[in-house]
Design a protein around this motif. Structure first.
Motif, PDB file in Angstrom:
ATOM      1  N   ASP A 134     103.915  -2.749  -5.059  1.00 33.75           N
ATOM      2  CA  ASP A 134     105.105  -2.609  -5.906  1.00 33.75           C
ATOM      3  C   ASP A 134     106.092  -1.591  -5.316  1.00 33.75           C
ATOM      4  O   ASP A 134     106.909  -1.017  -6.040  1.00 33.75           O
ATOM      5  CB  ASP A 134     104.709  -2.193  -7.330  1.00 33.75           C
ATOM      6  N   TRP A 135     106.001  -1.379  -3.999  1.00 30.50           N
ATOM      7  CA  TRP A 135     106.826  -0.342  -3.376  1.00 30.50           C
ATOM      8  C   TRP A 135     108.312  -0.521  -3.672  1.00 30.50           C
ATOM      9  O   TRP A 135     109.010   0.426  -4.021  1.00 30.50           O
ATOM     10  CB  TRP A 135     106.596  -0.321  -1.857  1.00 30.50           C
TER      11      TRP A 135
ATOM     12  N   ARG B 142     109.737  -1.978  -6.118  1.00 34.28           N
ATOM     13  CA  ARG B 142     110.048  -1.703  -7.526  1.00 34.28           C
ATOM     14  C   ARG B 142     110.022  -0.194  -7.808  1.00 34.28           C
ATOM     15  O   ARG B 142     110.833   0.318  -8.575  1.00 34.28           O
ATOM     16  CB  ARG B 142     109.051  -2.458  -8.431  1.00 34.28           C
ATOM     17  N   LEU B 143     109.083   0.497  -7.159  1.00 36.48           N
ATOM     18  CA  LEU B 143     109.051   1.954  -7.301  1.00 36.48           C
ATOM     19  C   LEU B 143     110.336   2.566  -6.738  1.00 36.48           C
ATOM     20  O   LEU B 143     110.918   3.500  -7.300  1.00 36.48           O
ATOM     21  CB  LEU B 143     107.850   2.536  -6.540  1.00 36.48           C
TER      22      LEU B 143
ATOM     23  N   ARG C 151     111.358  -0.098 -15.373  1.00 38.36           N
ATOM     24  CA  ARG C 151     110.031   0.366 -14.932  1.00 38.36           C
ATOM     25  C   ARG C 151     109.089  -0.830 -14.825  1.00 38.36           C
ATOM     26  O   ARG C 151     108.138  -0.956 -15.596  1.00 38.36           O
ATOM     27  CB  ARG C 151     109.480   1.400 -15.918  1.00 38.36           C
TER      28      ARG C 151
ATOM     29  N   TYR D   6     107.358  -1.396 -12.171  1.00 35.98           N
ATOM     30  CA  TYR D   6     106.292  -1.103 -11.194  1.00 35.98           C
ATOM     31  C   TYR D   6     104.947  -1.104 -11.917  1.00 35.98           C
ATOM     32  O   TYR D   6     104.878  -1.111 -13.146  1.00 35.98           O
ATOM     33  CB  TYR D   6     106.547   0.247 -10.500  1.00 35.98           C
TER      34      TYR D   6
ATOM     35  N   HIS E  57      97.171  -0.373  -9.327  1.00 38.79           N
ATOM     36  CA  HIS E  57      97.401  -1.320  -8.248  1.00 38.79           C
ATOM     37  C   HIS E  57      96.297  -2.360  -8.104  1.00 38.79           C
ATOM     38  O   HIS E  57      96.270  -3.096  -7.129  1.00 38.79           O
ATOM     39  CB  HIS E  57      97.658  -0.575  -6.950  1.00 38.79           C
TER      40      HIS E  57
END
Lengths: 491, 229
Positions: free
Chosen positions: A41-42, A44-45, B41, B43, B47
């Motif tokens: 999710d890089w 998006r971060l 947000r 993200y 993970h």
């Protein structure tokens, strides 16, 4: 400081420096790519990081007032400094009030920016840098050349020599027979600095983040020197740029993922300290926060350039920059080198001298810095915007006042050239004649341009002029009255 | 707002800086509130989906990757393990937080140095090891977080001695990710996040452990609840 091209011309000829830099930047570049690839999710971060910083900047007054309230409520004291001189005066007064004559320091870009160590020295106060790289720089009477690894330009042999020759003047001397093994050098630094940590009563730090909602400050580091300074002394003074504010505690979840992976290519750096004001019997009894402007509000006033204030000082842009890799950090004439320095320095200081005017040109606009930036600062966009300012002049804010600056002097010829080029391109007949003339006189063209064009050919070859222009060639081979038009041939 | 330094010129600078900010933001609509400017947000909170056992395995792996030494035991095994680890380093003076369960070091033949406000940095420097609990541990980054709780003591005690033994309760102290960790931590407490031993890469980017903080970090993952020991 000389302008960037002159400084870079010296450093690019230093083979040792280029080898050190190349080794270091390529090592960390590869490691960083791997660390970033672990998080799917890089992007998006990264978008969230940019959005949080943008929200903060759009309402910076609101968040700073909240921060001040919460730091004060937690037992800290907040000071405001409009410029470097004022920040230095506040810190000097605070140290004097403790009666101490020496302070330990956590690595901090902002105290480099304001020249705090020199200001303290003038007041008879000795400031000890405690980050290993900053120690190397301080003992070597040198300047930092990288945001994360300030002594990146030094190899182990040079560091050994600096420790052997200089440590004794600053405290505990280097051990006898010091080798150039990194472990031995680190051990020498440990012994040298531990004496200072154990006796120091005052520490000075910066901060990576300040949380408005809670009044919490965050310092991210690896060695533990930060923890030493933040917890052992009785008085802690933190000097922090106003742009380091984030609105909420939750926002740290974004930056504590973006920063370590972007800067040291680690999942998490070895130590992160967070403190909110003071805590009874744990850590410093007095905490002072100095909020620094020093050109940040001027940067904020520029709608294109303000994105530079998102920067979290990770240095990822330095490590991917082909210009930084060859020119080294010193050529940028500021504690902020590399692509981010090329946009931050001219904005913080203003376009006040040939150095600042040259920095927007210290780039090939390849865009690698934008790709690497964890908060998506469009550095090329700001570079082009600042180049326009340098060449055309225009409205800027200087110390809070809107003003109009004139074009930089040496760009007069360039502007004239551009105006001429614009006219020529609007007049096809003139262009045709010019090209024909240029082709026919090619034997007489110099390899380097005379006059104002010289600076351009200092670092570039003039393009080779073909024997005949395209128009002439077309007319001779296809376009002439006897030639068959390609379109007719096809039908 | 009298939170400034209390000096007249300090307040003047405060007004000057805030005034400059407001003028610089002339393009931001006056009616816009901070929350009107969106932060998406989307993200991930973690993970991967993991079972508790997988989270602990990942924590152990990531701790070891940054050169922490990782051990696993159960409550009954904790005191003998701590005794062995301290003995193997020849540790004699061991710093302990006030709230560390007394039974943990029952089997160790060492002098206990209790954490106290009066304990000077020099006295701490003469200690060989420190034993603490933690607030939580983060699997995805290989981090233990201390929040100065009773079984952790002041921030300085896990910093100055060269050897840090940190006990993590698997059952309720392991989280997967940084977002999950922040959710559980209290900002008003001083927090220390530790990911492996002290390290530097300042010399030609060669990683060297142990510059100013502990050169050795040993993390002990305990299955079950060792608090009643």
């Amino acid at each position: 400081m000389p302008a960037f091209p002159r400084a870079a011309a010296v450093s690019t000829r230093d083979g040792g420096l280029r080898a050190n830099l190349r080794h270091a930047t390529h090592t960390i570049r590869a490691k960083r790519a791997a660390a970033v690839a672990e998080l799917d999710d890089w992007e998006r971060l990264r978008a969230a990081g940019a959005a949080i910083k943008d929200r903060t900047l759009r309402h910076l007054d609101h968040y700073l007032v909240r921060l001040e309230e919460n730091v004060t409520r937690a037992g800290g004291t907040v000071h405001w400094a409009a410029d470097a001189a004022e920040a230095n005066r506040i810190v000097t007064d605070l140290v004097r009030a403790t009666g101490e004559r020496e302070v330990v320091k956590v690595k901090s870009m902002v105290t480099q920016e304001i020249g705090l160590n020199a200001a303290l020295a003038e007041a008879g106060i000795r400031a000890y840098e405690t980050d290993l790289a900053e120690l190397i720089v301080q003992l070597g009477d040198d300047l930092p050349s990288h945001i994360l690894v300030p002594a990146i330009h030094r190899n182990r042999g040079e560091i050994r020599d600096i420790f052997r020759d200089r440590m004794a003047q600053w405290g505990r001397p280097a051990p006898e027979g010091l080798t150039d093994r990194p472990a031995d050098l680190a051990e020498a630094a440990r012994l040298h600095l531990r004496e200072k940590f154990l006796r120091s009563k005052v520490a000075i730090s910066g901060a990576n983040f300040m949380v408005a909602e809670t009044g919490t400050l965050v310092v991210v580091e690896s060695e533990g020197n930060g923890r030493m300074c933040l917890t052992l002394p009785e008085t802690l003074i933190s000097v922090v740029g106003i742009e380091k504010t984030v609105p909420t505690w939750q926002d740290l979840e974004v930056f504590l993922q973006l920063l370590p992976r972007s800067s040291t290519a680690e999942r998490m750096n070895p130590y992160t300290s967070m403190w909110t004001g003071t805590t009874a019997e744990d850590g410093p009894r007095a905490f002072h926060l100095v909020l620094l402007d020093n050109g940040r509000t001027d940067t904020l006033a520029d709608r294109v350039g303000r994105q530079a204030l998102r920067c979290i000082r990770c240095s990822a842009c330095l490590n991917v920059c082909p210009v930084y890799e060859r020119a080294g950090g010193h050529a940028y004439g500021s504690p902020y080198p590399g692509p981010i320095g090329a946009i931050l320095t001219p904005q913080l200081r203003g376009l006040i001298s040939p150095l600042e005017e040259s920095l927007p040109y210290a780039s090939s606009l390849c865009g690698a810095c934008y790709d690497a930036c964890p908060v998506a600062i469009d550095i090329p966009e700001v570079l082009v915007h600042l180049r326009e300012r340098v060449v055309e002049g225009g409205e800027v804010t200087v110390r809070g006042t809107r003003t109009v600056i004139k074009p930089a002097r040496k760009h007069a010829a360039e502007r004239a050239l551009m105006r001429t080029a614009g006219w020529v391109l609007d007049h096809p007949a003139a262009l045709r004649h010019g090209q024909r003339l240029a082709a026919r006189t090619r034997r007489f063209h110099p390899r380097r341009l005379p006059g104002p064009g010289r600076t351009w050919t200092d670092s570039r070859e003039l393009p080779e002029m073909p024997a005949e222009s395209f128009r002439d060639w077309w007319a001779r081979t296809r376009g002439g009255p006897t030639a068959t038009r390609p379109r007719e041939q096809a039908s | 707002m009298s939170a400034g330094s209390g000096r007249a010129d300090g307040d003047a600078s405060r007004e000057r800086v805030l005034g400059r900010i407001r003028r610089a933001l002339a393009d931001v609509p006056r009616y816009e509130r901070p929350r009107d400017h969106p932060v998406v947000r989307d993200y991930l909170r973690t993970h991967a989906e993991r079972t508790p056992a997988e989270s602990v395995a990942l924590l152990a792996e990531n701790l070891a990757d940054y050169r922490a030494v990782v051990h696993r035991t159960d409550p009954a095994g904790l005191p003998p393990l701590l005794g062995r680890l301290l003995a193997s380093r020849g540790a004699r003076r061991v710093v302990v937080p006030a709230g560390l369960p007394r039974g943990w070091l029952a089997g160790a033949r060492v002098d206990l140095v209790p954490d106290a406000a009066a304990l000077t940095p020099r006295e701490l420097d003469s200690a060989d090891s420190v034993v603490t609990g933690c607030a939580l541990a983060i699997a995805e980054t290989g981090t233990v977080v201390l929040d100065s709780g009773p079984d952790q003591g002041r921030r300085r005690i896990s910093l100055v001695p060269d050897h840090h033994l940190c006990v993590v309760r698997i059952a309720d102290q392991v989280v997967d990710s940084v977002p999950q960790a922040l959710e559980r931590l209290a900002p008003e407490r001083p927090l220390t996040w530790i990911s492996g031993p002290s390290a530097t890469s300042d010399i030609e980017l060669d990683r060297v452990e142990g510059v100013h903080g502990p050169r050795t970090l040993e993390v002990i993952l305990v299955d079950g609840d060792p608090r009643s020991l």
